[in-house]
Design a protein around this motif. Structure first.
Motif, PDB file in Angstrom:
ATOM      1  N   SER A  58       0.855  -1.311  -0.132  1.00 12.49           N
ATOM      2  CA  SER A  58      -0.103  -0.135   0.012  1.00 12.49           C
ATOM      3  C   SER A  58       0.707   1.163  -0.006  1.00 12.49           C
ATOM      4  N   SER A  59       2.102   1.349   0.787  1.00 13.11           N
ATOM      5  CA  SER A  59       2.706   2.413   0.873  1.00 13.11           C
ATOM      6  C   SER A  59       3.707   2.598  -0.474  1.00 13.11           C
ATOM      7  N   LEU A  60       3.801   1.348  -1.156  1.00  7.06           N
ATOM      8  CA  LEU A  60       4.575   1.544  -2.603  1.00  7.06           C
ATOM      9  C   LEU A  60       3.576   2.254  -3.620  1.00  7.06           C
ATOM     10  N   VAL A  61       2.361   1.719  -3.553  1.00 10.38           N
ATOM     11  CA  VAL A  61       1.311   2.281  -4.461  1.00 10.38           C
ATOM     12  C   VAL A  61       1.323   3.884  -4.097  1.00 10.38           C
ATOM     13  N   HIS A  62       1.200   4.355  -3.011  1.00  9.89           N
ATOM     14  CA  HIS A  62       1.094   5.769  -2.997  1.00  9.89           C
ATOM     15  C   HIS A  62       2.666   6.319  -3.518  1.00  9.89           C
ATOM     16  N   LEU A  63       3.656   5.712  -3.415  1.00 12.80           N
ATOM     17  CA  LEU A  63       4.768   6.180  -4.205  1.00 12.80           C
ATOM     18  C   LEU A  63       5.027   5.900  -5.582  1.00 12.80           C
ATOM     19  N   LYS A  64       3.939   5.389  -6.121  1.00 12.61           N
ATOM     20  CA  LYS A  64       3.696   4.937  -7.771  1.00 12.61           C
ATOM     21  C   LYS A  64       4.965   4.105  -7.935  1.00 12.61           C
ATOM     22  N   ARG A  65       5.086   3.050  -7.220  1.00  7.91           N
ATOM     23  CA  ARG A  65       6.153   1.902  -7.467  1.00  7.91           C
ATOM     24  C   ARG A  65       5.498   0.735  -7.708  1.00  7.91           C
ATOM     25  N   HIS A  66       4.515   0.687  -8.722  1.00  4.99           N
ATOM     26  CA  HIS A  66       3.513  -0.312  -8.833  1.00  4.99           C
ATOM     27  C   HIS A  66       4.230  -1.786  -8.996  1.00  4.99           C
ATOM     28  N   LYS A  67       5.296  -1.946  -9.692  1.00  5.07           N
ATOM     29  CA  LYS A  67       5.637  -3.532  -9.808  1.00  5.07           C
ATOM     30  C   LYS A  67       5.865  -3.995  -8.429  1.00  5.07           C
ATOM     31  N   GLU A  68       6.540  -3.086  -7.784  1.00  3.65           N
ATOM     32  CA  GLU A  68       6.978  -3.514  -6.435  1.00  3.65           C
ATOM     33  C   GLU A  68       5.823  -3.985  -5.608  1.00  3.65           C
ATOM     34  N   ALA A  69       4.926  -2.952  -5.645  1.00  4.28           N
ATOM     35  CA  ALA A  69       3.532  -3.068  -4.824  1.00  4.28           C
ATOM     36  C   ALA A  69       3.025  -4.283  -5.200  1.00  4.28           C
ATOM     37  N   ILE A  70       2.919  -4.773  -6.528  1.00  4.17           N
ATOM     38  CA  ILE A  70       2.097  -5.970  -6.913  1.00  4.17           C
ATOM     39  C   ILE A  70       2.831  -7.112  -6.351  1.00  4.17           C
ATOM     40  N   ALA A  71       4.144  -7.114  -6.308  1.00  2.00           N
ATOM     41  CA  ALA A  71       4.806  -8.406  -5.866  1.00  2.00           C
ATOM     42  C   ALA A  71       4.388  -8.323  -4.137  1.00  2.00           C
TER      43      ALA A  71
END
Length: 109
Positions: free
Chosen positions: A86-99
């Motif tokens: 969820s934090s990664l989504v807010h930072l627009k780091r979507h590939k890491e967020a999906i993992a």
């Protein structure tokens, strides 16, 4: 009533067994492995609390910093992976967020 006297060998044998058992118990309870695992658990809990507080405040880079450490120390912690994602989504780091979301779902469907 007849009092039995134990031979000296018998007494030493009992004392020796107790001493050996006591030493073994002391060695196990004072083992560095126990201390390390207890300190890691406390540290992971502290990092989780700090990361969650940063997430709630909206400081997502700091939330990632703390929560990533929790996932390293407790790889089976599904909630930590969820908040990391969820934090990664807010930072627009979507590939890491999906993992991270996938890992969270694997751990707790």
């Amino acid at each position: 009533m007849v009092k039995r006297r134990h031979s000296q060998k018998h007494i030493y044998a009992k004392v020796g067994m107790v001493t050996a058992g006591t030493l073994l118990l002391a060695a196990i309870s004072c083992s560095p492995l126990w201390a390390v695992s207890a300190s890691h658990a406390g540290q992971a809990s502290r990092f989780y609390t700090l990361g969650l507080n940063e997430f709630k405040k909206g400081d997502y880079p700091r939330a990632v910093f703390y929560i990533k450490r929790v996932t390293q120390q407790e790889p089976q912690n599904a909630l930590a992976h969820y908040y990391l994602a969820s934090s990664l989504v807010h930072l627009k780091r979507h590939k890491e967020a999906i993992a991270a979301y996938q890992r969270s779902y694997q751990l707790d469907p």
